[in-house]
Design an enzyme around this catalytic site. Structure first.
Site, short mmCIF file in Angstrom:
data_model
loop_
_atom_site.label_atom_id
_atom_site.label_comp_id
_atom_site.label_asym_id
_atom_site.label_seq_id
_atom_site.Cartn_x
_atom_site.Cartn_y
_atom_site.Cartn_z
N LYS A 18 0.85 -1.21 0.00
CA LYS A 18 0.00 0.00 0.00
C LYS A 18 0.87 1.24 0.00
O LYS A 18 2.02 1.24 0.47
CB LYS A 18 -0.96 0.03 1.19
CG LYS A 18 -0.31 0.07 2.60
CD LYS A 18 0.07 1.45 3.09
CE LYS A 18 0.80 1.37 4.43
NZ LYS A 18 1.50 2.58 4.84
N ASP A 144 -3.13 -1.66 9.47
CA ASP A 144 -3.18 -1.70 8.00
C ASP A 144 -3.73 -3.01 7.45
O ASP A 144 -3.98 -3.12 6.25
CB ASP A 144 -1.77 -1.53 7.40
CG ASP A 144 -1.18 -0.17 7.67
OD1 ASP A 144 -1.94 0.79 7.89
OD2 ASP A 144 0.07 -0.08 7.66
O1 C5P Z 1 -1.15 -1.18 14.02
P1 C5P Z 1 0.29 -1.55 13.86
O2 C5P Z 1 0.71 -2.67 14.79
O3 C5P Z 1 0.71 -1.80 12.46
O4 C5P Z 1 1.10 -0.26 14.31
C1 C5P Z 1 2.48 -0.30 14.55
C2 C5P Z 1 2.86 0.85 15.46
O5 C5P Z 1 2.66 2.10 14.77
C3 C5P Z 1 2.03 0.97 16.71
O6 C5P Z 1 2.58 0.19 17.75
C4 C5P Z 1 2.13 2.45 17.03
O7 C5P Z 1 3.36 2.75 17.64
C5 C5P Z 1 2.16 3.08 15.65
N1 C5P Z 1 0.83 3.53 15.18
C6 C5P Z 1 0.24 4.64 15.77
N2 C5P Z 1 -0.98 5.05 15.36
C7 C5P Z 1 -1.63 4.39 14.35
C8 C5P Z 1 -1.06 3.27 13.74
C9 C5P Z 1 0.18 2.86 14.18
O8 C5P Z 1 0.83 5.26 16.68
N3 C5P Z 1 -2.81 4.84 13.97
#
Ligand code: C5P
Length: 309
Positions: A18, A144
């Site tokens: 993406k 994502d």
């Molecule tokens: O959701 P995911 O595990 O992919 O996100 C990885 C990291 O990115 C999270 O632990 C966080 O630190 C950060 N993040 C965030 N806000 C979001 C998405 C991700 O702070 N909306």
């Protein structure tokens, strides 16, 4: 007489990367995530994920971009499988990932593998998951992941996991400049918070201009609306990316941004030929180690193969 197979044939799912056409980052929420308003586009860089019944749970990773991807319980694809196991009575699987998506590059490669694994397990074990069940499992695994199942072009809110379709006309052509090493997504969000520590950060509101640009199908219109609130943080952690962005624009891109949390940079070009020209120029300049051309939007995670022998 032939008897029914005792184990199902392995299933291969192809899943795209993406790019965020718009990534508006709001305040940090009490759960540590940031409120987002984003528009995702799925692009034609793919991982192929093959899931096969096995004696034990496992994952292996191959391909020129495989370096640095864990082949243990930290791998998000294996975590996806173990999550499914907590909800359904399934036997162990081996997951073989062939990487075509840059690793830790801001293109959701790990999330893509998790999305592909969910779709593959659904098929392999006939789980008959509906869209909502798949999305619920996906959002438990990462912000994502639901989008990588959906594909196309979509608006993401919440922490990025709540999707709404966006009308996008036409096909867009991209050149992605791969960077040496990766960036940690949490580190980029933390840097974003640090850079904005003195600001009153509003809740993110999607811009009408980007959605209108996507309706025209005109890459010039879209290029003018590309934006990424994480870009300043990525550049702060990786100042070398400024030179890459400048080179892309100098060599003919219509627009250039850091992809997600980076360090991959994304250049929108007029058409396929312009993409070839830009890819050659960036490589020849020596500023960029490696490039990939791609187009979007493309479909989300989908079964491409089930061996029948
Ligand atoms: O959701 P995911 O595990 O992919 O996100 C990885 C990291 O990115 C999270 O632990 C966080 O630190 C950060 N993040 C965030 N806000 C979001 C998405 C991700 O702070 N909306």
């Amino acid at each position: 007489m032939t008897s029914a197979p005792l184990v199902p044939a392995p299933v291969t799912v192809r899943v795209p990367a993406k790019v965020n056409l718009e990534l508006l980052v709001g305040p940090r929420r009490p759960d540590g995530y940031h409120a987002l308003s984003t528009v995702f586009q799925a692009v034609s860089l793919y991982d192929d994920v093959t899931v096969a019944a096995a004696e034990d749970w496992g994952v292996t990773v191959s391909g020129p971009l495989a370096a640095g991807v864990p082949e243990n319980g930290d791998n998000l694809a294996l975590r996806a499988a173990r999550l499914v196991e907590t909800h359904f009575d399934i036997d162990p699987v081996h997951i073989a990932i062939r990487k075509g998506i840059p690793v830790a590059g801001g293109m959701a490669g790990g999330s893509a593998d998790a999305a592909a694994t969910l779709v593959a397990l659904d098929h392999l074990w006939d789980l008959d998951l509906d869209r909502e069940e798949l999305e619920d499992l996906a959002s438990e695994l990462g912000s994502d992941v639901p989008f990588l199942i959906a594909g196309g072009t979509a608006m993401g809110s919440g922490r990025g996991e709540l999707l709404a379709p966006v009308l996008a006309r036409g096909t867009y052509h991209w050149v992605f400049a791969l960077a040496e090493g990766g960036l940690s997504t949490p580190a980029v969000y933390a840097e974003c918070d640090r850079l904005r520590a003195d600001e009153d950060v509003p809740d993110p509101v999607p811009t009408a201009a980007l959605v209108s640009a996507l309706r025209t199908g005109d890459p010039h219109e879209l290029a003018a609306q590309l934006s990424n609130d994480l870009q300043a943080a990525s550049l702060s952690l990786r100042p070398d990316l400024a030179e890459v962005l400048a080179a892309g624009m100098e060599y003919g891109a219509l627009g250039g941004i850091v992809s997600g949390s980076g360090p991959t940079t994304a250049f929108l070009v007029e058409n396929n030929e312009a993409g070839i020209d830009l890819a050659v120029a960036l490589t020849a300049s020596g500023v960029v180690r490696d490039v990939r051309r791609a187009s979007g939007p493309v479909h989300g995670a989908h079964v491409i193969h089930q061996r029948t022998d």
